[in-house]
Design a protein around this motif. Sequence first.
Motif, PDB file in Angstrom:
ATOM      1  N   VAL A 127       0.862  -1.178   0.000  1.00 19.69           N
ATOM      2  CA  VAL A 127       0.000   0.000   0.000  1.00 19.69           C
ATOM      3  C   VAL A 127       0.900   1.230   0.000  1.00 19.69           C
ATOM      4  N   HIS A 128       1.187   1.734  -1.196  1.00 19.59           N
ATOM      5  CA  HIS A 128       2.040   2.912  -1.375  1.00 19.59           C
ATOM      6  C   HIS A 128       3.436   2.678  -0.770  1.00 19.59           C
ATOM      7  N   ASP A 129       3.700   3.205   0.433  1.00 19.85           N
ATOM      8  CA  ASP A 129       5.033   3.067   1.022  1.00 19.85           C
ATOM      9  C   ASP A 129       5.089   1.975   2.087  1.00 19.85           C
ATOM     10  N   GLU A 130       4.049   1.162   2.184  1.00 20.07           N
ATOM     11  CA  GLU A 130       3.934   0.151   3.244  1.00 20.07           C
ATOM     12  C   GLU A 130       3.877  -1.253   2.645  1.00 20.07           C
ATOM     13  N   LEU A 131       4.539  -2.197   3.321  1.00 24.09           N
ATOM     14  CA  LEU A 131       4.398  -3.612   3.010  1.00 24.09           C
ATOM     15  C   LEU A 131       3.815  -4.308   4.239  1.00 24.09           C
ATOM     16  N   LEU A 132       2.848  -5.192   4.009  1.00 23.47           N
ATOM     17  CA  LEU A 132       2.197  -5.906   5.108  1.00 23.47           C
ATOM     18  C   LEU A 132       2.479  -7.396   4.972  1.00 23.47           C
ATOM     19  N   PHE A 133       2.926  -8.006   6.072  1.00 23.98           N
ATOM     20  CA  PHE A 133       3.298  -9.421   6.083  1.00 23.98           C
ATOM     21  C   PHE A 133       2.469 -10.160   7.135  1.00 23.98           C
ATOM     22  N   GLU A 134       2.257 -11.445   6.891  1.00 24.59           N
ATOM     23  CA  GLU A 134       1.672 -12.339   7.882  1.00 24.59           C
ATOM     24  C   GLU A 134       2.799 -13.236   8.374  1.00 24.59           C
ATOM     25  N   VAL A 135       3.096 -13.163   9.683  1.00 21.77           N
ATOM     26  CA  VAL A 135       4.309 -13.768  10.222  1.00 21.77           C
ATOM     27  C   VAL A 135       3.969 -14.688  11.398  1.00 21.77           C
ATOM     28  N   PRO A 136       4.526 -15.903  11.442  1.00 22.13           N
ATOM     29  CA  PRO A 136       4.331 -16.750  12.624  1.00 22.13           C
ATOM     30  C   PRO A 136       4.786 -16.022  13.884  1.00 22.13           C
ATOM     31  N   ASP A 137       4.071 -16.244  14.978  1.00 21.13           N
ATOM     32  CA  ASP A 137       4.351 -15.528  16.226  1.00 21.13           C
ATOM     33  C   ASP A 137       5.826 -15.601  16.622  1.00 21.13           C
ATOM     34  N   GLY A 138       6.445 -16.750  16.421  1.00 24.00           N
ATOM     35  CA  GLY A 138       7.825 -16.927  16.883  1.00 24.00           C
ATOM     36  C   GLY A 138       8.869 -16.314  15.964  1.00 24.00           C
ATOM     37  N   GLU A 139       8.462 -15.768  14.814  1.00 20.07           N
ATOM     38  CA  GLU A 139       9.431 -15.245  13.853  1.00 20.07           C
ATOM     39  C   GLU A 139       9.327 -13.739  13.664  1.00 20.07           C
ATOM     40  N   VAL A 140       8.488 -13.077  14.471  1.00 16.09           N
ATOM     41  CA  VAL A 140       8.213 -11.653  14.253  1.00 16.09           C
ATOM     42  C   VAL A 140       9.478 -10.805  14.347  1.00 16.09           C
ATOM     43  N   GLU A 141      10.244 -10.990  15.398  1.00 11.66           N
ATOM     44  CA  GLU A 141      11.418 -10.141  15.615  1.00 11.66           C
ATOM     45  C   GLU A 141      12.453 -10.321  14.507  1.00 11.66           C
ATOM     46  N   LYS A 142      12.745 -11.563  14.152  1.00 12.36           N
ATOM     47  CA  LYS A 142      13.754 -11.825  13.129  1.00 12.36           C
ATOM     48  C   LYS A 142      13.273 -11.344  11.759  1.00 12.36           C
ATOM     49  N   THR A 143      11.994 -11.568  11.470  1.00 13.21           N
ATOM     50  CA  THR A 143      11.446 -11.121  10.187  1.00 13.21           C
ATOM     51  C   THR A 143      11.490  -9.602  10.083  1.00 13.21           C
ATOM     52  N   SER A 144      11.158  -8.921  11.181  1.00 10.33           N
ATOM     53  CA  SER A 144      11.198  -7.453  11.194  1.00 10.33           C
ATOM     54  C   SER A 144      12.582  -6.954  10.811  1.00 10.33           C
ATOM     55  N   LYS A 145      13.590  -7.578  11.391  1.00 11.18           N
ATOM     56  CA  LYS A 145      14.964  -7.152  11.142  1.00 11.18           C
ATOM     57  C   LYS A 145      15.351  -7.376   9.685  1.00 11.18           C
ATOM     58  N   VAL A 146      14.998  -8.540   9.138  1.00  9.13           N
ATOM     59  CA  VAL A 146      15.364  -8.870   7.767  1.00  9.13           C
ATOM     60  C   VAL A 146      14.664  -7.932   6.780  1.00  9.13           C
TER      61      VAL A 146
END
Length: 938
Positions: free
Chosen positions: A886-905
């Motif tokens: 959505v314009h300047d935003e990307l939205l992801f669906e992430v398993p609860d245990g992978e949120v922090e690592k996915t955010s960083k990547v």
Amino acid sequence: MSGPRHLYLVDGSGYIFRAFYALPPLTRADGTPTGAVYGFTQMVMKLVEDTDADAIAVIFDAARETFRNKIYPAYKANRPEPPEELIPQFALIREATRALNLPAVEMRGYEADDLIATYARMGREQGAEVTIVSADKDLMQLVRPGVVMFDPIKSRKIGPEEVKERFGVLPEKVVDVQSLAGDSTDNVPGIPGIGVKTAAELINAYGDLDTLLKRANEIKQPKRRELLIEHADEARMSRQLVKLKDDVPVDVLLDSFGVRAPDPAVLMQFLHDQDFKRLIPRVEAKLAAKAEALASTPETPGPRTAVSKAVPKPSLEKKPAAYSLVQTTAALKDWIDRAVAAGAVAVDTETTSLDAMRAELVGVSLALAPFEACYIPLGHKQANDGKLALEAADSPQPELKQIPLKEAVALLKPLLEDESVLKIGHNLKYDMVVLSKYGIAISPVDDSMVLSYVLEGAQHGHGMDELAPLYLDHKTIAFEEVAGSGKAQVTFDYVPLEKARDYAAEDADVTYRFHQVLKPRLVAEHMTTVYETMERPLIPVLVAMEREGILVDRAELRHLSNDFAKRLALLETEIHKLAGREFNLGSPKQLGEVLFDEMGIAGGKKGKTGAYGTGADILENLAAQGHALPARILDWRQLQKLKSTYTDALLEQIDPHTGRVHTSYAMASTSTGRLASSDPNLQNIPVRTEEGRKIRRAFIAAKGHKFLSVDYSQIEMRLAAHVADVGPLKEAFRENADIHAITASQVFGVPVKGMDPAVRRRAKAINFGIIYGISPFGLANQLGIPQGEAARYIEAYFARYPGIRDYMDRMKKFSREHGYVDTLFGRRCFIPGIKDKNPARRNFAERAAINAPLQGAAADIIKRAMVRIPDALAKHKLSARMLLQVHDELLFEVPDGEVEKTSKVVREVMEHAPLPAVELSVPLVADVGVGANWADAH
């Protein structure tokens, strides 16, 4: 593919100046100087006629700034600006090159000499004899066995002996001599007091530069010895400046340099456009002499620079189409074998719906060459009973015979997934989504719709029916011609096979021919990088996103829809009370009569239909004046739109099996490269209103997952600071300061500490408004202040940040001259109306010219990120799925245990997305949000 036998590399930049100074000034009817263009065209035509080369390219300098300026900022600083009358001829000379059907190659960040060095090396590696057409001394270092230079003015070859005559050393030592002698023209320092003759003596005596500098203390002449010791570093740096790079990562390869005859129509049109009256009859005579040969060996059309109406028609021979109906497995296997052998095949599907997620496959068409295509019916039904007819079935309509779907899919799957066979489609993303439901993952792909969009932007639509007359001088079969119209229209599975064959096979055939016309233009028009690094690799990414969809809380949507209905009813009652009577709120005519006739509000203006204007801008102006009824009408319209577009429509669009909605992304619809979302449009849900946030809360993450929203912070402002080179703004972004407070402090002269929020709000309005070309009138309306005061604010802003105004003036001037503006990544954003005589339309176009490079670059950056994210997630063994852009935003669906690592990547990829193509002078910042629903995550 075997390499060229004899490769000609023409120093185009050298040719330009030789042509300019060799001929008297010429101008065409509109006053544009064309003397250099005329001379260049003559010289290149003669060169091509006289050579036996089977591969030719003309190499140009892209810009003065190159990697050498990073080594030594003063490099070429002494060079004067080109003569004023030569500047407008640069683009025309490139156009002349393309009109002659020769590649015009240039690359930002490198000089033409570096490209020539690279192509000379590549040519030798492929066994070609290489001739560099130039007398430039800087290119003499490239002379070696198999590589010579040719001076076209003196018509003499330059080999090792000629180089030694010029420099006193053989070619392999030229760089060492230049490193010592320097070059005042290019501002290469060298060593003071040492010229070419002395440098040659030293190099011949000591062998090379490094040995000389190492043994400098042995030099007998005291002055010379001191200079060599004192300025050794300058000599080493000079070597970096004069040594040509032969490993430039070129995106235009040698196999595109093959000699091709020019398209007569394109060449003659160019000559007529330039008023080259003396050259035209000579060229006509030569073309006439070759007409028979040209007719018997049609050439692929040359690339063009003009767009829209002046499209040169491809010179592919026209002939009756040979379309086949494939109804047996044996025939299908034959087409598949031929496709594998050909290495490329155009593909199209016929289905029961325009919604790819709901569509059922009816048939597949393939094309292997122009006018050679087939249609494979797979799901056509009998008109009498609606049943499928199969290959072995005893059907009352034997002409309906078709291969069983599963059997056909099993045969087609290896072909469509074969990495050695290119699959060409037109809006292939749709076909990929459809076929993915049958277990087929098409790869690799090219898309003629996306090619057309990359080359010509939003100047016209990119649908097949619109492009076929433009590119092929061909009118396609309309869907209504085969399926009927109105109530009598049938879905494609009921179209008779003879009609279905002609319609479907034509789609594949036209797609194949589009590809032949459009793909070569990428190189000629320098759009290869945009297509190959952003648009083409984005196609499978979008396919995955569309297939995944996003989960919706059906109960929450129903609740919202009911709530909006109650509020709409209350608003309607309030509006009727304010009006003093009931009327249809959805009728602009009735609303105008109430406002301006019955209530007597001033400012009403009637249009051509006799009705008052009641658009949002008019109502907003009236509401700002304190009128309650227009304000309530705006509230009613907003709520009505949200209810009809989202809470009601989304309920109908939820997949009954998965509970998800699947938006479709249009890749070829905006002028700036942004993606557009439709069916449903999930990009226009309001972010800042409470109603918009409520709708976003209805989008929920699957059980055991969270939504991860990663959003670029103020990306267009950061890009503005970079491209306009605004030091204070760049510094504020580097320090992660409050940019609006900093602007307020610098523009209005107030301290940041204890700043009045109203002052910051004004600065924020200017910051965001400026990049959209806001006027004093617009700013005054936005801030609710007098227009004169708004004008003073804008002037104060420009006085503090003059780079912004310079940027705006540059973009307006550039767009007037070229009809488009470029993003940092090379995308062209075309600006219609930039020369319109109507001031309002022209002003609108100027505002677009200011904003398009920024919005376009932001779109490019997020696309570059989207292309890289899937591999980055896979590399870190993360199972997050990208759902929305959505314009300047990307939205992801992430398993609860992978949120922090996915955010960083994800954040790492997004913040470094411009590299290595562009290194911004301000940091990009991606803000991260996490939540169980979209509203909480954002």
